[in-house]
Design a protein around this motif. Structure first.
Motif, PDB file in Angstrom:
ATOM      1  N   ALA A 112       0.824  -1.353   0.226  1.00 47.76           N
ATOM      2  CA  ALA A 112      -0.328  -0.081  -0.138  1.00 47.76           C
ATOM      3  C   ALA A 112       1.265   1.009   0.310  1.00 47.76           C
ATOM      4  O   ALA A 112       0.152   2.513  -0.185  1.00 47.76           O
ATOM      5  N   LEU A 116       0.129   4.430  -3.019  1.00 46.82           N
ATOM      6  CA  LEU A 116      -0.514   5.543  -2.540  1.00 46.82           C
ATOM      7  C   LEU A 116       0.632   6.618  -2.840  1.00 46.82           C
ATOM      8  O   LEU A 116       0.170   7.626  -3.146  1.00 46.82           O
ATOM      9  N   ILE A 132      -8.345   2.069  -5.533  1.00 48.17           N
ATOM     10  CA  ILE A 132      -7.653   1.679  -5.122  1.00 48.17           C
ATOM     11  C   ILE A 132      -8.130   0.248  -3.984  1.00 48.17           C
ATOM     12  O   ILE A 132      -8.340   1.230  -3.072  1.00 48.17           O
ATOM     13  N   VAL A 162     -10.507   5.324  -2.080  1.00 45.28           N
ATOM     14  CA  VAL A 162      -9.659   3.650  -1.736  1.00 45.28           C
ATOM     15  C   VAL A 162     -10.972   2.873  -1.143  1.00 45.28           C
ATOM     16  O   VAL A 162     -11.479   3.771   0.141  1.00 45.28           O
ATOM     17  N   ALA A 188      -8.702  11.836   0.493  1.00 41.84           N
ATOM     18  CA  ALA A 188      -8.795   9.671   0.054  1.00 41.84           C
ATOM     19  C   ALA A 188     -10.607   9.558  -0.519  1.00 41.84           C
ATOM     20  O   ALA A 188     -10.790  10.915   1.199  1.00 41.84           O
ATOM     21  N   VAL A 190     -13.208   7.071   0.772  1.00 44.93           N
ATOM     22  CA  VAL A 190     -12.404   5.995   2.053  1.00 44.93           C
ATOM     23  C   VAL A 190     -13.860   5.745   2.081  1.00 44.93           C
ATOM     24  O   VAL A 190     -14.796   6.057   2.328  1.00 44.93           O
TER      25      VAL A 190
END
Length: 233
Positions: A112, A116, A132, A162, A188, A190
């Motif tokens: 990761a 990232l 991702i 993400v 992000a 999320v």
């Protein structure tokens, strides 16, 4: 293969990935409009991961599968992921997007970190078209038993979608909300999914439970479900 020639045009992996047949980098072409970049953990790619990649291709999801530690001749330890050339990874992401397919990165554990950091090198428009998935990501600076972890700075993630896949039986489970909050603070978008009755790396454990064995044989089904229900298009 078409996808591998695109990969090479991104100047990814230097001389290490000169041939598609090399074990550290494999491609599984598909005619569908989805492309998954599968980045194995520092421990390398396991047989269940390879089987899942092949099955995803049969379902129309092209897969570019990378074993980064082997590709760069690095020790199979988590810290090796911190030394990967992030610019190479970013070039790989750009090459994938140039195929015109919807690109999703699936990164395991400490992989990761370079994923990232590479996404942070992309422009805002490129990040907004990227998804991702992080399988039990290790983004810690250090991790002390029973102590609240500190997280690495991955860089600017604004607009990046993400999703964290977190096995329930993981020492990191209590800190899931903190991890999501840290990613969100970097911009992000999320979301998370808790994988019940599973441990980290369940598909490659030395003494797996019966349920873990069953689920390791269905990794492709799990990932397809995430792709379909996440709606990351």
């Amino acid at each position: 293969m078409r996808s591998f020639s695109v990969f090479l045009s991104g100047l990814w992996l230097c001389a290490c990935a000169a041939h598609a047949s090399m074990p550290e980098y494999q491609t599984f072409p598909a005619e569908g409009q989805r492309l998954m970049l599968w980045v194995a953990s520092a421990h390398g790619r396991s047989d269940p991961e390879l089987v899942a990649a092949k099955r995803l291709a049969k379902h129309g999801v092209e897969v570019w599968s990378l074993d980064p530690a082997s590709a760069y001749f690095l020790p199979q330890v988590a810290s090796s992921m911190d030394t990967l050339p992030v610019s190479d990874m970013a070039a790989w992401l750009r090459a994938a997007q140039e195929t015109g397919k919807q690109v999703t990165v699936f990164a395991v554990a400490r992989a990761a970190v370079p994923v990232l950091r590479a996404a942070a090198l992309l422009g805002p428009a490129q990040r907004s078209r990227l998804c991702i998935m992080l399988m039990h990501p290790n983004l810690y600076t250090t991790a002390e038993p029973l102590a609240e972890p500190d997280y690495l700075d991955p860089g600017e993630l604004s607009g990046l979608r993400v999703r964290v896949l977190q096995p329930r039986h993981s020492a990191a489970m209590p800190w899931l909300s903190d991890l999501l909050g840290d990613l969100a603070r970097h911009g992000a978008i999320v979301s998370d999914v808790v994988l019940e009755n599973l441990r980290e790396g369940y598909w490659a454990r030395e003494a797996p439970t019966g349920f873990e064995i069953s689920e390791s044989r269905r990794m492709d089904v799990m990932l397809l479900r995430q792709l379909d229900t996440w709606g990351c298009k």
